[in-house]
Design a protein around this motif. Structure first.
Motif, short mmCIF file in Angstrom:
data_model
loop_
_atom_site.label_atom_id
_atom_site.label_comp_id
_atom_site.label_asym_id
_atom_site.label_seq_id
_atom_site.Cartn_x
_atom_site.Cartn_y
_atom_site.Cartn_z
N LYS A 115 1.01 -1.03 0.12
CA LYS A 115 0.29 0.01 -0.02
C LYS A 115 0.68 1.34 0.02
O LYS A 115 1.79 1.31 0.81
N THR A 116 0.57 2.18 -0.83
CA THR A 116 1.26 3.39 -1.03
C THR A 116 0.47 4.78 -0.52
O THR A 116 1.43 5.69 -0.13
N ALA A 117 -0.52 4.78 -0.55
CA ALA A 117 -1.17 5.86 -0.27
C ALA A 117 -2.66 5.90 0.43
O ALA A 117 -3.29 4.62 0.21
N PHE A 118 -3.20 6.85 1.08
CA PHE A 118 -4.74 6.53 1.53
C PHE A 118 -5.47 7.78 1.60
O PHE A 118 -4.73 8.93 1.44
N GLU A 119 -6.73 7.92 1.29
CA GLU A 119 -7.32 8.98 1.39
C GLU A 119 -8.78 8.69 1.69
O GLU A 119 -9.00 7.80 2.43
N MET A 120 -9.90 9.46 1.45
CA MET A 120 -11.34 9.29 1.92
C MET A 120 -12.31 8.80 1.06
O MET A 120 -13.35 8.66 1.22
#
Length: 393
Positions: free
Chosen positions: A329-334
């Motif tokens: 996993k590289t990034a996260f948001e909503m």
């Protein structure tokens, strides 16, 4: 929408015109005063609606009026006529003209409305019919943004041509054209998965797009993504789904991958040797917008796993837990997971993707310094992907 109006009386026409404009100012109105010109129009152009008086002059130099009811039926409902299926409203102040031919008008799906200068009943009927006749708006693509500043990036880049935001079915919309495709940018009413899922689903069903996508900002996993990197999720997880127990939170991951042909297409586009250079062109940074130890704009555009959750992450421990769910996993948001899932289950079945730019690493060291540039970068990436969409079929 185009409306043809056959009406020889100026006062009555202005009253009709006022009703039409009250419904929608963008409706294109073509007026003719004589039946001969009416015949020319119905056989030359297609209209969404026809409004016709039943007593009008036959020719331009005629002063006398004639009852043209039967001729309207005969000409407009001829299957060779361009307006064979066009809804028609017979708007007349002479009841006798309509009454004598009411059966024929009714059988040919021609609605009769009685015009009266002294009351507004006819206006309500006409307005209702016009509203029901307006064609459903459709777009080739939809770009969703969770924040107004993410949507404003397209205007700042000159992509929207100064188009004003308008409300369509309670959706905040701004039209945009990319290559030969007509699209719309929709700003979500709120951040988060729930708002995104509702808005995306509603928009897909209403506008029937070929492509739905999302741009904006995200948090990157430290060591996996740097500030300003633009990440296109090749698989998107929901990191906050699961069960709370006495032992704590037990995650139950849901995920949606990119459709394989779309992943291949996007990979071709973003790995072109000049792609990153073209995205960076024209973007100027102020001193505060440079990340630490950077003196020029540096970023990568790549495909990688990401995740979405309904809450903003600003905690080192939560960051670690999200990372544990998927080692790549590289990034996260909503919001992106909601876009992917809504598009996946839709009967419209549009292609979908997201492209968001990293502005922090999800810890408590958050700042807005990088938001402006990140919004511009993600908007440019989305714009370029759509503009080159047909190059890789």
């Amino acid at each position: 929408m185009k409306i043809l109006i056959l009406e020889d009386q100026d006062i009555k026409f202005e009253a009709i015109n006022s009703v039409v404009k009250d419904v929608d100012l963008s409706i294109d109105i073509i007026r003719v005063k004589q039946f001969s010109k009416f015949l020319t129009e119905i056989n030359r152009e297609s209209y969404n609606l026809i409004i016709s008086d039943l007593l009008v002059p036959l020719f331009e130099d005629s002063r006398d009026t004639s009852d043209v009811t039967l001729r309207i039926i005969e000409e407009c409902r001829d299957y060779q006529c361009k307006n064979f299926r066009t809804p028609i409203i017979a708007l007349t102040q002479f009841d006798s003209a309509a009454e004598e031919n009411f059966k024929d008008l009714n059988q040919k799906d021609i609605l009769v409305i009685t015009y009266n200068e002294t009351d507004d009943i006819w206006k309500k009927s006409l307005s209702h019919k016009i509203s029901n006749t307006i064609p459903e708006q459709s777009y080739n693509f939809i770009i969703f943004c969770a924040l107004k500043k993410e949507a404003n990036a397209y205007t700042d880049l000159g992509y929207t041509g100064g188009n004003d935001e308008k409300i369509i079915s309670s959706l905040k919309c701004k039209e945009i054209q990319i290559a030969n495709r007509n699209g719309v940018i929709i700003t979500l009413p709120r951040m988060g998965l729930v708002s995104a899922a509702i808005t995306v689903t509603k928009s897909i069903e209403k506008f029937k797009p070929e492509i739905v996508c999302m741009s904006g900002i995200c948090a990157g996993i430290d060591g996996k993504a740097d500030i300003y990197d633009v990440i296109v999720p090749n698989i998107c997880h929901q990191h906050d789904s699961g069960k709370w127990t006495t032992s704590g939170f037990i995650p139950e991951l849901y995920d949606v991958p990119l459709q394989h042909p779309i992943e291949v297409k996007i990979d071709h586009i973003i790995t072109h040797r000049d792609f990153t250079t073209s995205i960076a062109q024209g973007i100027k940074l102020s001193k505060s917008e440079f990340p630490d130890n950077k003196e020029e704009l540096e970023f990568k555009v790549f495909l990688a796993p990401t995740s979405s959750g309904s809450a903003v992450v600003a905690d080192d421990e939560m960051n670690r837990k999200i990372m544990e769910q998927h080692r790549r996993k590289t990034a996260f948001e909503m919001e992106s997971y909601a876009l992917y899932e809504s598009a996946r289950v839709s009967q419209v079945a549009p292609a979908f993707f997201s492209a968001k730019s990293v502005v922090d690493n999800g810890t408590n060291n958050k700042s807005d310094n990088y938001h402006r540039v990140a919004c511009l970068l993600s908007a440019k990436v989305v714009y370029e992907i759509i503009s080159k969409w047909d190059c890789y079929s």
